[in-house]
Design an enzyme around this catalytic site. Sequence first.
Site, PDB file in Angstrom:
ATOM      1  N   HIS A  24       0.849  -1.190   0.000  1.00  0.00           N
ATOM      2  CA  HIS A  24       0.000   0.000   0.000  1.00  0.00           C
ATOM      3  C   HIS A  24       0.887   1.244   0.000  1.00  0.00           C
ATOM      4  O   HIS A  24       1.876   1.300   0.716  1.00  0.00           O
ATOM      5  CB  HIS A  24      -0.894   0.018   1.237  1.00  0.00           C
TER       6      HIS A  24
ATOM      7  N   ARG B  14       7.388  -5.921   3.187  1.00  0.00           N
ATOM      8  CA  ARG B  14       6.199  -6.573   2.633  1.00  0.00           C
ATOM      9  C   ARG B  14       6.139  -6.264   1.153  1.00  0.00           C
ATOM     10  O   ARG B  14       6.024  -5.105   0.745  1.00  0.00           O
ATOM     11  CB  ARG B  14       4.916  -6.096   3.323  1.00  0.00           C
TER      12      ARG B  14
ATOM     13  N   ASP C 127      17.623  -9.130  -3.152  1.00  0.00           N
ATOM     14  CA  ASP C 127      18.906  -8.612  -3.642  1.00  0.00           C
ATOM     15  C   ASP C 127      19.225  -7.249  -3.034  1.00  0.00           C
ATOM     16  O   ASP C 127      20.396  -6.887  -2.872  1.00  0.00           O
ATOM     17  CB  ASP C 127      18.898  -8.502  -5.168  1.00  0.00           C
TER      18      ASP C 127
ATOM     19  N   GLU D 269      -5.461 -13.417   5.663  1.00  0.00           N
ATOM     20  CA  GLU D 269      -6.306 -12.235   5.766  1.00  0.00           C
ATOM     21  C   GLU D 269      -7.786 -12.512   5.511  1.00  0.00           C
ATOM     22  O   GLU D 269      -8.575 -11.567   5.427  1.00  0.00           O
ATOM     23  CB  GLU D 269      -5.806 -11.160   4.792  1.00  0.00           C
TER      24      GLU D 269
ATOM     25  N   ASP E 109      -8.123  -6.584   6.673  1.00  0.00           N
ATOM     26  CA  ASP E 109      -8.729  -7.322   5.564  1.00  0.00           C
ATOM     27  C   ASP E 109      -9.645  -8.425   6.068  1.00  0.00           C
ATOM     28  O   ASP E 109     -10.634  -8.766   5.411  1.00  0.00           O
ATOM     29  CB  ASP E 109      -7.637  -7.892   4.655  1.00  0.00           C
TER      30      ASP E 109
END
Length: 269
Positions: A51, A76, A91, A155, A181
């Site tokens: 988000h 996340r 990476d 969720e 959620d």
Amino acid sequence: MSKHQPDTNAFRTLLDQPAPPLGTWLMAGTPSNAEALGHAGFDWLLIDMEHGPIDFRDTWQMLQAVDCTPATPIVRVSTSDDPALVKRALDLGARTLMFPYVQNAEQARRIVASAKYPPLGQRGFAGVHRASRYGTFSDYGKLANDLTTCIVQLETPEAIDRLEEIAAVEGVDALFIGPGDLSAALGCMGNLQDERVQTLMRSAAQRARAVGMPVGTLGPTPEMVKSFVEMGYDYVAVGSDLVFMMQQAKAVLARMKGCADNAPLKVAY
């Protein structure tokens, strides 16, 4: 051992401490916010690419900022179904990744495969990047699979129904229950106090503990987060950088204008 040691995963070390590690969300996308909250005393900070405006260059700079503090970073990713995103985050030096909206064991297996080098997975190999300290950590490729922690986020009621089978997937290191959620899926969006949300949150914590899988969550207030700890959650987060800023801004403006605006912010996770 310091979190800056190349052959350790600091988040796993946090899970071994007596009290549940406390974190918060980084959503503004600024290294200064990340660095400041890292010095504020949080145990871990989540860089949220799902988000908000955070892209990979932001993530790279925010990881650098958090690594200058005592806090441990988690990233996340924006989706659980794109191996290229996972590879880039790793990476850049992320060692603990959170994957949103995991619904079943097959999806969890794909996630683990995207985060692990062969023969355990299909992560693409490169020798020189931030994770390998630009090639100076010569054993990175050999140790990376053990250093990488995968947190999968449940969720929906359907995902929580499958908690045990998801937790049993080799390479899944921890679960995270997303109450925002979950409330939306139950038809009470944003109402984390709804009895159905609370029942599923409590059940998820108990069932995760029964199978020996660490489980985390977050909430908008210290009081709610404390209630989650009492349910048995192993690591927890409260609010976000933007929530803290808006709450303080609203409180200051209310005092300056001589009015009381204490309406809680609507927070989605």
